[in-house]
Design an enzyme around this catalytic site. Structure first.
Site, PDB file in Angstrom:
ATOM      1  N   ARG A  52       0.812  -1.241   0.000  1.00 54.08           N
ATOM      2  CA  ARG A  52       0.000   0.000   0.000  1.00 54.08           C
ATOM      3  C   ARG A  52       0.832   1.272   0.000  1.00 54.08           C
ATOM      4  NH1 ARG A  52      -2.747  -3.499   3.173  1.00 54.08           N
ATOM      5  NH2 ARG A  52      -4.609  -4.300   2.135  1.00 54.08           N
TER       6      ARG A  52
ATOM      7  N   LYS B  51       2.167  10.747 -12.043  1.00 54.07           N
ATOM      8  CA  LYS B  51       1.278   9.785 -12.735  1.00 54.07           C
ATOM      9  C   LYS B  51       2.076   8.516 -12.966  1.00 54.07           C
ATOM     10  CE  LYS B  51      -2.049  12.273 -15.607  1.00 54.07           C
ATOM     11  NZ  LYS B  51      -2.438  12.515 -17.002  1.00 54.07           N
TER      12      LYS B  51
ATOM     13  N   GLU C 243       8.080  17.700 -26.727  1.00 54.18           N
ATOM     14  CA  GLU C 243       7.369  18.120 -25.504  1.00 54.18           C
ATOM     15  C   GLU C 243       7.875  19.484 -25.022  1.00 54.18           C
ATOM     16  OE1 GLU C 243       4.780  16.433 -24.385  1.00 54.18           O
ATOM     17  OE2 GLU C 243       5.062  14.451 -25.297  1.00 54.18           O
TER      18      GLU C 243
ATOM     19  N   LYS D 135       5.935  22.404 -15.772  1.00 54.46           N
ATOM     20  CA  LYS D 135       5.097  21.260 -15.376  1.00 54.46           C
ATOM     21  C   LYS D 135       4.811  21.308 -13.875  1.00 54.46           C
ATOM     22  CE  LYS D 135       3.861  16.510 -16.042  1.00 54.46           C
ATOM     23  NZ  LYS D 135       4.048  15.235 -16.684  1.00 54.46           N
TER      24      LYS D 135
ATOM     25  N   GLU E 201      -5.562  16.306 -11.774  1.00 57.77           N
ATOM     26  CA  GLU E 201      -6.290  16.564 -13.013  1.00 57.77           C
ATOM     27  C   GLU E 201      -7.778  16.793 -12.771  1.00 57.77           C
ATOM     28  OE1 GLU E 201      -5.210  13.591 -15.897  1.00 57.77           O
ATOM     29  OE2 GLU E 201      -4.990  15.133 -17.410  1.00 57.77           O
TER      30      GLU E 201
ATOM     31  N   ARG F 288      -4.427  20.946 -15.522  1.00 57.48           N
ATOM     32  CA  ARG F 288      -3.494  19.934 -16.027  1.00 57.48           C
ATOM     33  C   ARG F 288      -3.805  19.574 -17.492  1.00 57.48           C
ATOM     34  NH1 ARG F 288      -0.606  15.332 -12.218  1.00 57.48           N
ATOM     35  NH2 ARG F 288       0.589  14.484 -13.924  1.00 57.48           N
TER      36      ARG F 288
ATOM     37  N   ASN G 100      -2.122  18.714 -22.327  1.00 52.67           N
ATOM     38  CA  ASN G 100      -2.547  17.865 -23.444  1.00 52.67           C
ATOM     39  C   ASN G 100      -2.513  18.587 -24.788  1.00 52.67           C
ATOM     40  OD1 ASN G 100      -2.966  15.702 -21.845  1.00 52.67           O
ATOM     41  ND2 ASN G 100      -5.161  16.065 -21.571  1.00 52.67           N
TER      42      ASN G 100
ATOM     43  N   HIS H  37      -2.106  16.752 -28.000  1.00 56.54           N
ATOM     44  CA  HIS H  37      -2.212  15.327 -27.694  1.00 56.54           C
ATOM     45  C   HIS H  37      -3.538  14.691 -28.113  1.00 56.54           C
ATOM     46  CE1 HIS H  37       1.541  15.938 -25.650  1.00 56.54           C
ATOM     47  NE2 HIS H  37       1.592  14.693 -25.232  1.00 56.54           N
TER      48      HIS H  37
ATOM     49  N   HIS I 105      -3.019  11.252 -29.850  1.00 56.68           N
ATOM     50  CA  HIS I 105      -3.479   9.969 -29.288  1.00 56.68           C
ATOM     51  C   HIS I 105      -4.305   9.191 -30.298  1.00 56.68           C
ATOM     52  CE1 HIS I 105      -2.788  11.451 -24.931  1.00 56.68           C
ATOM     53  NE2 HIS I 105      -1.739  10.808 -25.413  1.00 56.68           N
TER      54      HIS I 105
ATOM     55  N   HIS J  38       5.678   9.016 -30.530  1.00 56.85           N
ATOM     56  CA  HIS J  38       4.859   9.950 -29.765  1.00 56.85           C
ATOM     57  C   HIS J  38       5.205  11.405 -30.127  1.00 56.85           C
ATOM     58  CE1 HIS J  38       2.345  11.398 -26.559  1.00 56.85           C
ATOM     59  NE2 HIS J  38       3.355  12.075 -26.040  1.00 56.85           N
TER      60      HIS J  38
HETATM   61  N1  LIG Z   1       3.877   9.550 -16.128  1.00 54.12           N
HETATM   62  C1  LIG Z   1       3.759  10.540 -16.970  1.00 54.12           C
HETATM   63  O1  LIG Z   1       3.317  11.630 -16.629  1.00 54.12           O
HETATM   64  C2  LIG Z   1       4.205  10.345 -18.378  1.00 54.12           C
HETATM   65  C3  LIG Z   1       4.313  11.436 -19.245  1.00 54.12           C
HETATM   66  C4  LIG Z   1       4.773  11.211 -20.532  1.00 54.12           C
HETATM   67  C5  LIG Z   1       5.109   9.934 -20.948  1.00 54.12           C
HETATM   68  N2  LIG Z   1       4.985   8.884 -20.091  1.00 54.12           N
HETATM   69  C6  LIG Z   1       5.339   7.524 -20.500  1.00 54.12           C
HETATM   70  O2  LIG Z   1       6.735   7.518 -20.794  1.00 54.12           O
HETATM   71  C7  LIG Z   1       7.004   6.465 -21.704  1.00 54.12           C
HETATM   72  C8  LIG Z   1       7.972   6.941 -22.747  1.00 54.12           C
HETATM   73  O3  LIG Z   1       9.173   7.297 -22.103  1.00 54.12           O
HETATM   74  P1  LIG Z   1      10.536   7.496 -22.914  1.00 54.12           P
HETATM   75  O4  LIG Z   1      10.271   8.286 -24.121  1.00 54.12           O
HETATM   76  O5  LIG Z   1      11.531   7.958 -21.933  1.00 54.12           O
HETATM   77  O6  LIG Z   1      10.869   6.034 -23.474  1.00 54.12           O
HETATM   78  P2  LIG Z   1      11.535   4.733 -22.824  1.00 54.12           P
HETATM   79  O7  LIG Z   1      11.411   4.688 -21.373  1.00 54.12           O
HETATM   80  O8  LIG Z   1      10.992   3.598 -23.613  1.00 54.12           O
HETATM   81  O9  LIG Z   1      13.066   4.922 -23.205  1.00 54.12           O
HETATM   82  C9  LIG Z   1      13.455   4.883 -24.551  1.00 54.12           C
HETATM   83  C10 LIG Z   1      14.648   3.955 -24.787  1.00 54.12           C
HETATM   84  O10 LIG Z   1      15.831   4.630 -24.387  1.00 54.12           O
HETATM   85  C11 LIG Z   1      16.606   3.804 -23.525  1.00 54.12           C
HETATM   86  N3  LIG Z   1      17.321   4.712 -22.647  1.00 54.12           N
HETATM   87  C12 LIG Z   1      16.865   5.356 -21.559  1.00 54.12           C
HETATM   88  N4  LIG Z   1      17.788   6.196 -21.089  1.00 54.12           N
HETATM   89  C13 LIG Z   1      18.867   6.066 -21.878  1.00 54.12           C
HETATM   90  C14 LIG Z   1      20.138   6.689 -21.902  1.00 54.12           C
HETATM   91  N5  LIG Z   1      20.464   7.626 -21.016  1.00 54.12           N
HETATM   92  N6  LIG Z   1      21.023   6.307 -22.852  1.00 54.12           N
HETATM   93  C15 LIG Z   1      20.676   5.391 -23.795  1.00 54.12           C
HETATM   94  N7  LIG Z   1      19.489   4.784 -23.831  1.00 54.12           N
HETATM   95  C16 LIG Z   1      18.585   5.124 -22.880  1.00 54.12           C
HETATM   96  C17 LIG Z   1      15.590   2.919 -22.859  1.00 54.12           C
HETATM   97  O11 LIG Z   1      16.176   1.740 -22.351  1.00 54.12           O
HETATM   98  C18 LIG Z   1      14.619   2.658 -24.001  1.00 54.12           C
HETATM   99  O12 LIG Z   1      15.093   1.638 -24.828  1.00 54.12           O
HETATM  100  C19 LIG Z   1       5.664   5.998 -22.245  1.00 54.12           C
HETATM  101  O13 LIG Z   1       5.342   4.744 -21.683  1.00 54.12           O
HETATM  102  C20 LIG Z   1       4.682   7.047 -21.761  1.00 54.12           C
HETATM  103  O14 LIG Z   1       3.401   6.530 -21.531  1.00 54.12           O
HETATM  104  C21 LIG Z   1       4.540   9.073 -18.823  1.00 54.12           C
HETATM  105 ZN   LIG Z   2       3.348  13.623 -24.652  1.00 58.49          ZN
END
Ligand SMILES: NC(=O)c1ccc[n+]([C@@H]2O[C@H](COP(=O)([O-])OP(=O)(O)OC[C@H]3O[C@@H](n4cnc5c(N)ncnc54)[C@H](O)[C@@H]3O)[C@@H](O)[C@H]2O)c1
Ligand SMILES: [Zn+2]
Length: 362
Positions: free
Chosen positions: A120, A142, A184, A226, A236, A241, A245, A248, A252, A265
């Protein structure tokens, strides 16, 4: 090093940004006093590049590194249970477990989700290593994992105890991943910060090549935007918040239509932002010049040509019922740095302007 405070009553915490922030990670962790056993969740690629650095950073604390797959696969229920089982296996008497997520948004989303439900609620700290995670995913609390039917469908709001943002990690990040973050960053500048927009326009080479001062300026400006938004609307509920978007809605729809395969993305968001700006101009909300400025910055960062994929936009329209049926809610532009949420858009208007948009810019 800069400290950005996130004031959320009992969920408040600090974000540490700056070059070499991670070097002092061990002493900060000790000060935070989150527990006596750290589970470091990281992805395969990040582990391959930074395993020694992670061990060194955690050397003062008993710890275990848990490696998850790269990319979205990390957010599967299978990986969720694997990591949860690993945590249980080391959670012996006298140990107080906390999590450290080291990776992109996928690792942060997974690790944060596990932390939120493990007994929890266990403490966790985010160390984002992609630009997208540093300016977006690691901030705001999130968390989520995916089911086959939908992305991010199981999730919680659960704030970390601290976030450490060190541009050091970006040196090994491929350029296409840097661009995901920059889409972004452009978004943040359009919704809240004209100075950031101008900085992005005028310093593109330095930013893309990760010039230390330039990239840090971009990161800190985005994080601050942010954080300001999150502090006003943590869960949200107040519509603020929603501003995040911008771009987006269409993005999406396109991503869903392409089953997350044909378009990244960042690219989808860039098309979404351009369309939202076009619509804003067409209904008289912003001047043509504002639309042109947005068009130019996206083009300068190499987004537009590659991404104006008409068939995909049409597929998106046919596919995403939420977008085309009823009244879609969209974030529209008044000026660079000022956006507004619009609820009274008709399906007809969306169809008409999207068609025009494809014809004019495709
Ligand atoms: N929680 C939130 O508010 C929020 C907001 C936006 C996106 N997201 C989520 O984030 C995800 C996308 O994240 P992302 O774009 O970081 O992609 P990711 O986490 O898939 O990373 C991309 C790739 O880069 C590699 N990598 C990471 N750091 C590295 C580094 N320093 N050097 C070399 N390689 C590296 C990873 O292993 C992966 O293969 C999605 O699942 C999305 O839904 C969440
Ligand atoms: Zn985004």
């Amino acid at each position: 090093m800069k400290i950005i405070k996130v004031n959320l009553k009992e969920n408040s915490y600090k974000i540490y940004t700056g070059h070499n922030t991670f070097r002092n990670f061990a002493s900060y962790l000790t000060d935070l006093g989150l527990g006596n056993f750290a589970i470091a969740v990281t992805s395969k690629t990040v582990n391959s590049k930074y395993n020694a650095l992670i061990h060194r950073a955690l050397q003062k604390i008993e710890h275990k590194i848990t490696v998850v797959p790269d990319g979205e696969l990390a957010k599967s229920p299978k990986v969720f249970f694997e990591v949860a089982n690993e945590i249980v296996s080391v959670d012996t008497w006298g140990r107080k477990i906390f999590l450290v997520t080291l990776g992109g948004g996928t690792v942060g989303d997974l690790g944060g989700f596990i932390a939120s439900v493990y007994k929890r609620g266990a403490a966790y700290v985010q160390v984002p290593t992609t630009l997208l995670a540093q300016i977006d995913a690691s901030i705001g609390g999130k968390t989520a994992i995916d089911l086959k039917a939908a992305k991010n469908i199981l999730g919680t709001f659960y704030q970390p105890k601290a976030v450490f943002i060190d541009p050091l990690f970006l040196k090994t990040l491929p350029l296409n991943q840097i661009r995901q973050g920059l889409a972004e960053a452009i978004k943040y500048s359009i919704i809240r910060d004209k100075n950031l927009f101008n900085f992005l326009m005028n310093n593109r080479r330095e930013i893309i090549s990760l010039h230390p001062a330039a990239i840090l300026k971009v990161i800190e400006a985005c994080v601050q935007i942010k954080v300001d938004i999150i502090m006003k609307d943590e869960r949200e509920k107040r519509g603020i918040r929603t501003l995040l978007n911008f771009g987006h809605t269409l993005a999406h729809a396109m991503e869903t239509a392409s089953k997350y395969k044909e378009i990244s993305h960042g690219e989808a968001v860039s098309v979404g932002m351009l369309y939202a700006s076009y619509l804003s101009y067409r209904i008289g909300l912003c001047r043509k010049n504002t639309f042109n400025q947005i068009h130019n910055i996206l083009q300068d960062y190499g987004f537009q040509q590659a991404t104006l994929d008409q068939p995909l936009i049409h597929k998106a329209l046919a596919y995403d019922k939420k977008f085309t049926n009823g009244q879609p809610r969209m974030v529209l532009v008044r000026n660079i740095g000022k956006v507004t949420v619009e609820d009274n858009l008709t399906k007809n208007l969306i169809f008409k302007t999207l068609k025009e948009f494809c014809r004019k810019l495709g």
